[in-house]
Design a protein around this motif. Structure first.
Motif, PDB file in Angstrom:
ATOM      1  N   THR A  87      41.348  44.769  32.357  1.00 52.16           N
ATOM      2  CA  THR A  87      41.963  43.477  32.696  1.00 52.16           C
ATOM      3  C   THR A  87      42.058  42.837  31.554  1.00 52.16           C
ATOM      4  O   THR A  87      42.788  41.515  31.575  1.00 52.16           O
ATOM      5  CB  THR A  87      40.727  42.929  33.799  1.00 52.16           C
ATOM      6  OG1 THR A  87      39.731  42.551  33.014  1.00 52.16           O
ATOM      7  CG2 THR A  87      40.647  43.354  34.918  1.00 52.16           C
ATOM      8  N   ILE A 101      48.003  44.388  45.095  1.00 50.96           N
ATOM      9  CA  ILE A 101      47.163  43.698  44.611  1.00 50.96           C
ATOM     10  C   ILE A 101      47.078  43.800  43.130  1.00 50.96           C
ATOM     11  O   ILE A 101      47.624  44.709  42.437  1.00 50.96           O
ATOM     12  CB  ILE A 101      45.720  44.008  45.045  1.00 50.96           C
ATOM     13  CG1 ILE A 101      45.065  45.304  44.653  1.00 50.96           C
ATOM     14  CG2 ILE A 101      45.765  43.670  46.768  1.00 50.96           C
ATOM     15  CD1 ILE A 101      44.008  45.613  44.841  1.00 50.96           C
ATOM     16  N   SER A 102      46.679  42.604  42.151  1.00 50.02           N
ATOM     17  CA  SER A 102      46.455  42.608  40.747  1.00 50.02           C
ATOM     18  C   SER A 102      45.722  43.530  40.106  1.00 50.02           C
ATOM     19  O   SER A 102      44.898  44.110  40.863  1.00 50.02           O
ATOM     20  CB  SER A 102      46.158  41.171  40.517  1.00 50.02           C
ATOM     21  OG  SER A 102      44.571  41.032  40.881  1.00 50.02           O
ATOM     22  N   GLU A 160      42.082  42.685  40.332  1.00 52.32           N
ATOM     23  CA  GLU A 160      41.478  42.897  41.889  1.00 52.32           C
ATOM     24  C   GLU A 160      41.460  44.614  42.082  1.00 52.32           C
ATOM     25  O   GLU A 160      40.369  44.857  42.434  1.00 52.32           O
ATOM     26  CB  GLU A 160      42.579  42.606  42.879  1.00 52.32           C
ATOM     27  CG  GLU A 160      42.488  40.905  43.137  1.00 52.32           C
ATOM     28  CD  GLU A 160      43.562  40.364  44.033  1.00 52.32           C
ATOM     29  OE1 GLU A 160      43.547  39.288  44.435  1.00 52.32           O
ATOM     30  OE2 GLU A 160      44.546  41.109  44.016  1.00 52.32           O
ATOM     31  N   MET A 167      37.780  46.210  42.686  1.00 54.59           N
ATOM     32  CA  MET A 167      37.855  47.331  43.906  1.00 54.59           C
ATOM     33  C   MET A 167      37.029  48.336  43.620  1.00 54.59           C
ATOM     34  O   MET A 167      36.039  48.881  44.053  1.00 54.59           O
ATOM     35  CB  MET A 167      39.287  47.623  44.502  1.00 54.59           C
ATOM     36  CG  MET A 167      39.164  48.309  45.555  1.00 54.59           C
ATOM     37  SD  MET A 167      40.836  49.032  45.908  1.00 54.59           S
ATOM     38  CE  MET A 167      41.275  49.733  44.356  1.00 54.59           C
ATOM     39  N   GLY A 171      44.009  40.749  48.412  1.00 54.88           N
ATOM     40  CA  GLY A 171      43.118  41.449  47.668  1.00 54.88           C
ATOM     41  C   GLY A 171      41.545  41.242  48.042  1.00 54.88           C
ATOM     42  O   GLY A 171      40.702  42.157  48.008  1.00 54.88           O
ATOM     43  N   GLY A 172      41.021  40.015  48.594  1.00 49.51           N
ATOM     44  CA  GLY A 172      39.744  39.542  48.983  1.00 49.51           C
ATOM     45  C   GLY A 172      39.234  40.621  50.122  1.00 49.51           C
ATOM     46  O   GLY A 172      38.002  41.253  50.115  1.00 49.51           O
ATOM     47  N   ILE A 181      38.925  44.342  48.807  1.00 47.70           N
ATOM     48  CA  ILE A 181      37.705  44.655  48.112  1.00 47.70           C
ATOM     49  C   ILE A 181      36.646  44.661  48.843  1.00 47.70           C
ATOM     50  O   ILE A 181      35.753  45.434  48.877  1.00 47.70           O
ATOM     51  CB  ILE A 181      37.795  43.315  46.975  1.00 47.70           C
ATOM     52  CG1 ILE A 181      38.492  43.477  45.694  1.00 47.70           C
ATOM     53  CG2 ILE A 181      36.439  43.483  46.377  1.00 47.70           C
ATOM     54  CD1 ILE A 181      38.744  42.420  44.861  1.00 47.70           C
TER      55      ILE A 181
END
Length: 420
Positions: free
Chosen positions: A151, A230-231, A234, A238, A288-289, A292
């Motif tokens: 990241t 998703i980013s 994320e 994950m 994303g949430g 994950i």
């Protein structure tokens, strides 16, 4: 005493840098490959290449270490890892990456066999359990830390490949300056497939199928995340949280298995993993949430299964057979890891990204059904004749030398010595 402890700390730092490099590199390749337009099947083959190299390293590395010594061999392994990482950023095409990924698996196997034998040599009867516990903590934490480094840079540039090379080079320093006595030569790895199956059919079949599922997820989880949009942050979360959840769940799951037939716990955990996989496939989450959370629950169940099958196999192993059984099961796990990414890659390309979990669900359902079948065919080992469950390091950091570092190997050596 202090100098002995300091040498162990130095080796653990080397382990941390190695696994951070491996975690970053393993996540970076599929993300960059996705950007470059590589097919999902090709990205799956990267996992197969890594597992092939790792298995080859387990057999060949001991001979190399005996010829040149632990320090020189470890330096060669870590330097090769750095070279491979840099070449991957310079030479971006599928055939080159497959070859380089196989070299990474080979070098990681060799490097960890040296580290583990060195830690074993520096451990005493009184400290072996502590060292083994520290080793497990370092392996899980370092993989997650390496994955999170992705990241901090731009995946589409070469900067993260350079960072991977730096981490491999940093792994050289602790062993290069360590004053620890060179450990005994590494033992050759042998495997008796017929004997392993006779010892525990559930563990034999379970290791193959669990290797397929974990190999598929570990190789293509990032590809799944990228394809659903998703980013990068994320995706890193994950992958890391799934590993963390599995590490946290190992001990309570294992303790539960100490009080019943381990196959009940194995069958239940595998069935739960299959249900979570099917839920992801059918609901196809895109937030994303939610992704994950669902994959964390998946990791909570799926990453306990390998430790359970090893514990079950050792319940049936002879008193002096722990290291041989554990080493054989690890190689079976590696064979499964070779197959899983290819099957998942083809399925994802044929259907949709969530098909990754369709493949893992099929493998986990196979584990559950076979364990249930064997429950009706063979009585469990009496509770009073079992050893308590022991957690294991992250599978990507486990080699046959890990079995000798486990506290149970100390008891095995003692039994062998008294028999002589």
């Amino acid at each position: 005493m202090l100098s002995s402890f300091a040498s162990i700390v130095a080796l653990l730092f080397g382990t941390a840098f190695l696994l951070a490099a491996s975690g970053l590199y393993g996540l970076l390749l599929p993300l960059r490959g996705e950007i470059e337009g590589f097919s999902t099947t090709s990205l799956g083959l990267l996992g197969t290449a890594w597992a092939s190299g790792f298995i080859a390293g387990c057999f060949i590395a001991p001979r190399l270490v005996r010829r040149v010594g632990h320090v020189r061999a470890f330096g060669a392994f870590a330097a090769t890892g750095a070279i491979v990482a840099l070449l991957s950023g310079m030479w971006i095409n599928v055939p080159a990456w497959l070859v380089l990924r196989a070299f990474t698996g080979f070098t990681m196997a060799g490097a960890f066999m040296v580290i583990e034998s060195w830690l074993n040599e520096r451990s005493t009867n009184a400290t072996r359990g502590t060292v083994f516990g520290l080793y497990m903590m370092v392996t899980h934490a370092s993989i997650m830390a390496g994955q999170m480094v992705v990241t901090l840079g731009d995946v589409s540039t070469s900067i993260l490949f350079m960072a991977t090379g730096i981490l491999f080079c940093l792994a050289l320093l602790p062993t290069a300056i360590s004053t620890a006595i060179t450990p005994a030569p590494l033992a050759d790895v042998s495997i008796d497939l017929k004997g392993l199956y006779a010892n525990s059919p559930v563990a034999f079949v379970g290791c193959l199928l669990i290797g397929m599922a974990n190999g598929a997820w570990g190789t293509l989880g990032a590809v799944y995340g990228a394809e659903i949009g998703i980013s990068t942050l994320e995706i890193a979360l994950m992958m890391s949280i799934a590993v963390l959840a599995g590490a946290v769940a190992q001990m309570p799951t294992g303790r539960l298995s100490d009080h019943t037939d381990r196959r009940f716990v194995l069958a239940g955990g595998a069935f739960g993993s299959a249900l979570v996989g099917l839920a992801v496939f059918l609901t196809a989450p895109r937030t994303g949430g939610v992704v994950i959370a669902m994959t964390a629950f998946y990791g909570l169940l799926a990453y306990t299964l390998y430790s359970l099958v090893v514990a079950h196999a050792n319940d049936h192993a002879p008193p002096t057979g722990f290291a041989k059984v554990s080493s054989g099961l690890l190689l079976l796990y590696g064979i499964g890891t070779m197959a899983g990414p290819v099957i998942a890659g083809v399925t994802m390309q044929w259907l949709r990204p969530e098909s990754l979990f369709l493949v893992t669900a099929a493998a986990h359902l196979g584990v559950s059904l076979y364990a249930a079948l064997r429950i009706s065919r063979r009585a469990p080992v009496p509770l009073e004749e079992r050893e308590a469950f022991k957690t294991l390091p992250a599978e990507r950091a486990v080699t046959p030398q890990s079995a000798m570092l486990d506290p149970r190997a100390d008891a095995e050596e003692a039994d062998t010595g008294s028999a002589e």
